[in-house]
Design a protein around this motif. Structure first.
Motif, PDB file in Angstrom:
ATOM      1  N   ASN A  79      -1.902   3.631  -1.668  1.00 32.77           N
ATOM      2  CA  ASN A  79      -3.277   3.189  -1.451  1.00 32.77           C
ATOM      3  C   ASN A  79      -3.760   3.707  -0.095  1.00 32.77           C
ATOM      4  OD1 ASN A  79      -5.720   1.905  -1.252  1.00 32.77           O
ATOM      5  ND2 ASN A  79      -4.894  -0.166  -1.141  1.00 32.77           N
ATOM      6  N   ASP A  94       9.824   4.493  -3.250  1.00 34.08           N
ATOM      7  CA  ASP A  94       9.065   3.259  -3.203  1.00 34.08           C
ATOM      8  C   ASP A  94       9.857   2.170  -2.520  1.00 34.08           C
ATOM      9  OD1 ASP A  94       7.064   4.461  -4.467  1.00 34.08           O
ATOM     10  OD2 ASP A  94       7.367   3.525  -6.433  1.00 34.08           O
ATOM     11  N   ALA A 116       1.909   1.732  -3.656  1.00 30.53           N
ATOM     12  CA  ALA A 116       0.790   2.125  -4.521  1.00 30.53           C
ATOM     13  C   ALA A 116       0.105   3.407  -4.057  1.00 30.53           C
ATOM     14  CB  ALA A 116      -0.233   0.991  -4.572  1.00 30.53           C
ATOM     15  N   ASP A 127       0.833  -1.204   0.000  1.00 39.53           N
ATOM     16  CA  ASP A 127       0.000   0.000   0.000  1.00 39.53           C
ATOM     17  C   ASP A 127       0.869   1.257   0.000  1.00 39.53           C
ATOM     18  OD1 ASP A 127      -2.486  -1.393   0.058  1.00 39.53           O
ATOM     19  OD2 ASP A 127      -2.142  -1.807   2.181  1.00 39.53           O
TER      20      ASP A 127
END
Length: 204
Positions: free
Chosen positions: A81, A148, A79, A76
């Motif tokens: 998210n 990331d 992404a 997450d």
């Protein structure tokens, strides 16, 4: 009574030593928890240069009506998210205690902010890690490309998403001052020590 007083004094001293060893870090420094300015140091670059220990605390300061902090899983984090998280904080001044060794993944609760690099990976050293640096982990943050993480999700693709939970206010007790990387102040330590000694003396 003397033995009881001595025990109370030793307990106070042990607690003070533990508190003095913990450090509070203000995430983002004077800018706080926000989208980094152009040319500003990314959150992960700062985190990689900092030796976090179990018991240290992170202070996130942000406008509570416009932002929040999410503790999420690696997938997450990658992404951005914002709909799946382990914990959500939205009080505007969040103190989070690093209570275990390993990696912690934080993102802004605003997806656009997260995609603009308002995200952070904190690696906490284990108790036996040499030199106070964390043991090697699968995570490999790359701040220059958005920070990331490369760590795989801790659960299988078919596993249910972590249950959302909201924690308002400071969920853990803070230890240390509120300056960048500043620990317990000398004045605070001395005041606590004197209070403990006074309490132990009264127990005679």
């Amino acid at each position: 009574m003397a033995r009881r007083s001595c025990g109370l004094g030793l307990a106070c001293f042990a607690l003070l030593v533990a508190a003095a060893g913990a450090t509070q870090y203000k995430v983002g420094g004077d800018n706080g928890w926000a989208v980094p300015d152009a040319g500003a140091e990314p959150f992960n670059t700062w985190a990689e240069k900092t030796s976090f220990q179990i018991g240290d605390t992170l202070l996130f300061v942000y406008p509570k009506d416009k932002d929040s902090v999410l503790l999420v899983e690696p997938a997450d984090y990658n992404a951005c998210n914002t709909s799946s998280y382990d914990k959500q904080f939205d009080d505007g001044s969040t103190t989070f205690t690093l209570d275990r060794a390993g990696d912690f993944f934080f993102i802004s609760g605003v997806e656009d902010n997260c995609r603009a690099n308002e995200k952070l990976i904190v690696m906490v050293a284990g108790a036996g890690a040499p030199g106070g640096s964390p043991s090697p982990t699968p995570s490999a943050p790359a701040p220059s490309s958005g920070g990331d993480a490369k760590a795989p999700p801790s659960s299988s693709p078919n596993a249910p998403a972590p249950k959302n939970s909201t924690a308002k206010g400071a969920p853990h007790a803070a230890a240390g001052g509120d300056k960048n990387g500043a620990g317990l102040t000398v004045a605070g330590f001395l005041a606590s020590f004197v209070a403990c000694i006074a309490y132990a003396t009264l127990a005679f």
